[in-house]
Design an enzyme around this catalytic site. Structure first.
Site, PDB file in Angstrom:
ATOM      1  N   ASP A 137      -3.663   6.200   4.885  1.00  0.00           N
ATOM      2  CA  ASP A 137      -4.750   5.610   5.670  1.00  0.00           C
ATOM      3  C   ASP A 137      -4.451   5.527   7.162  1.00  0.00           C
ATOM      4  O   ASP A 137      -5.045   4.719   7.876  1.00  0.00           O
ATOM      5  CB  ASP A 137      -5.111   4.227   5.120  1.00  0.00           C
ATOM      6  CG  ASP A 137      -6.508   3.794   5.532  1.00  0.00           C
ATOM      7  OD1 ASP A 137      -7.404   4.646   5.614  1.00  0.00           O
ATOM      8  OD2 ASP A 137      -6.699   2.591   5.785  1.00  0.00           O
ATOM      9  N   ASP A 175      -8.581  10.164   0.450  1.00  0.00           N
ATOM     10  CA  ASP A 175      -8.342  10.311   1.893  1.00  0.00           C
ATOM     11  C   ASP A 175      -7.253  11.309   2.255  1.00  0.00           C
ATOM     12  O   ASP A 175      -7.209  11.778   3.400  1.00  0.00           O
ATOM     13  CB  ASP A 175      -7.937   8.985   2.563  1.00  0.00           C
ATOM     14  CG  ASP A 175      -9.055   7.986   2.691  1.00  0.00           C
ATOM     15  OD1 ASP A 175     -10.205   8.343   2.400  1.00  0.00           O
ATOM     16  OD2 ASP A 175      -8.771   6.853   3.073  1.00  0.00           O
ATOM     17  N   ASP A 326     -13.719  -3.937   1.810  1.00  0.00           N
ATOM     18  CA  ASP A 326     -13.244  -2.762   2.536  1.00  0.00           C
ATOM     19  C   ASP A 326     -12.204  -3.131   3.587  1.00  0.00           C
ATOM     20  O   ASP A 326     -11.535  -2.250   4.131  1.00  0.00           O
ATOM     21  CB  ASP A 326     -14.404  -2.058   3.228  1.00  0.00           C
ATOM     22  CG  ASP A 326     -15.373  -1.443   2.234  1.00  0.00           C
ATOM     23  OD1 ASP A 326     -14.917  -0.836   1.262  1.00  0.00           O
ATOM     24  OD2 ASP A 326     -16.601  -1.578   2.430  1.00  0.00           O
TER      25      ASP A 326
END
Length: 352
Positions: A137, A175, A326
């Protein structure tokens, strides 16, 4: 990177408890909205789970396992005790549907074995997310991951060992490939990441009943899907069963199908799965870079099923667990923590 739509991935919920203790824990959850845990540990690190879990019938049209010990299920129990019957009924739209288990980063074995045992008892397919790649991330809300290549190989090995012969669908490293394509992950880490992903696909596919889908982002993130094809193959798409789209995001089903078909056309017909957990109202517009983070007014999307009506779409799945934050935006708790008020809103606005 301002202006770039992003997805953010969530770790699994906190420590599952025996059902006998569910009501007491659920009361604590209800008293502290937004808490999955008050600790400062990274959100990708849930604790161990007991081996037992009762079976729960999945909704019609779904072959996937429903976790009877999810945060949503415990919240339903708490609200029923408090007399919040209408809220509890709404939240059953989440608690009674299958969601992916995000395996913990410190030791994936106990949580996966508990879930695999429950899925086997119910005669259902387990849905899992592997999310522990190094440099995860880009250091943002869901930063973390394994400490290095060796640690990741050991982790994915433990993950695969815990799945064993259980029937399972694994969404591999949300991701990870798109962050290579968009440049968020530094170039120095690209070669190692692609190698680790390819090795992970190989290890997981040694399990005879495991299907693996490499993450490919969503159409609002990487507008040109052709940019994903080569790195997906470098990451092991040739051995994988396909790719996943829209994980933790809000793009409509139609957009996902069209985008996926374009990738599939350039990838020898590979199939894909779409995360429909929160896309019932589509994405929030006009909010730039923060449209992905706890956007208001969203709703649950298509219920999990393998009956998609599209020969390229293997399943609609709830990969993101509805009701998990989130990140610390718009009043939400840390990434991956249970947020009952947000969950209730998603359920209340659902069309089914």
């Amino acid at each position: 990177m301002p202006g770039r739509p992003r997805t953010r991935r969530r770790p699994p919920p906190g420590r599952p408890r025996p059902l006998a203790a569910a009501l007491g824990l659920a009361l604590l959850l209800a008293a502290a909205p937004g808490c999955g845990s008050g600790e400062s540990a990274p959100p990708h690190a849930p604790a161990e789970a007991p081996p037992e879990a009762s079976a729960q019938a999945p909704p019609a049209g779904s072959p996937y396992w429903v976790d009877p010990e999810s945060d949503a299920a415990r919240q339903v129990a708490a609200w029923e005790v408090q007399g919040r019957d209408s809220d509890a009924r709404l939240l059953r739209r989440i608690s009674e549907r299958p969601m992916a288990l995000w395996a913990p980063g410190h030791d994936p074995g106990p949580a996966i074995r508990r879930a695999a045992k429950g899925a086997e008892a119910a005669g259902r397919v387990l849905v899992l997310t592997a999310y522990n790649i190094p440099h995860r991330d880009c250091g943002r809300h869901s930063a973390g991951g394994a400490a290095g290549a060796t640690a990741y190989r050991n982790w994915i090995g433990a993950f695969a060992d815990a799945v064993g012969d259980a029937r399972a669908v694994v969404v591999l490293e949300p991701d990870a490939v798109p962050h290579i394509v968009d440049g968020c992950t530094p170039a120095a880490h690209h070669e190692e990441r692609l190698r680790l992903l390819s090795e992970a696909v190989t290890r997981l596919k040694r399990n005879r009943n495991t299907k693996v889908y490499l993450d490919a982002g969503h159409p609002a993130w990487i507008p040109d899907p052709m940019k994903l094809v080569e790195p997906l193959y470098q990451a092991g798409l040739g051995q994988a069963d396909g790719f996943s789209l829209n994980v933790s995001n809000f793009q409509p089903d139609t957009a996902g199908r069209e985008y996926g078909a374009r990738i599939s056309g350039a990838a020898h017909g590979k199939h894909f799965v779409i995360d429909t957990s929160r896309n019932g109202e589509g994405p929030l517009t006009g909010d730039g870079d923060e449209a992905w983070c706890n956007p208001p007014g969203r709703a649950l999307g298509t219920a999990p099923t393998d009956r998609t009506g599209d020969p390229l779409v293997d399943a609609y799945l709830w990969i993101k667990r509805p009701g998990e934050s989130d990140g610390p935006c718009r009043g939400g708790p840390a990434a991956g923590r249970w947020w009952p008020d947000y969950a209730l809103g998603l359920a209340a606005r659902a069309k089914e």
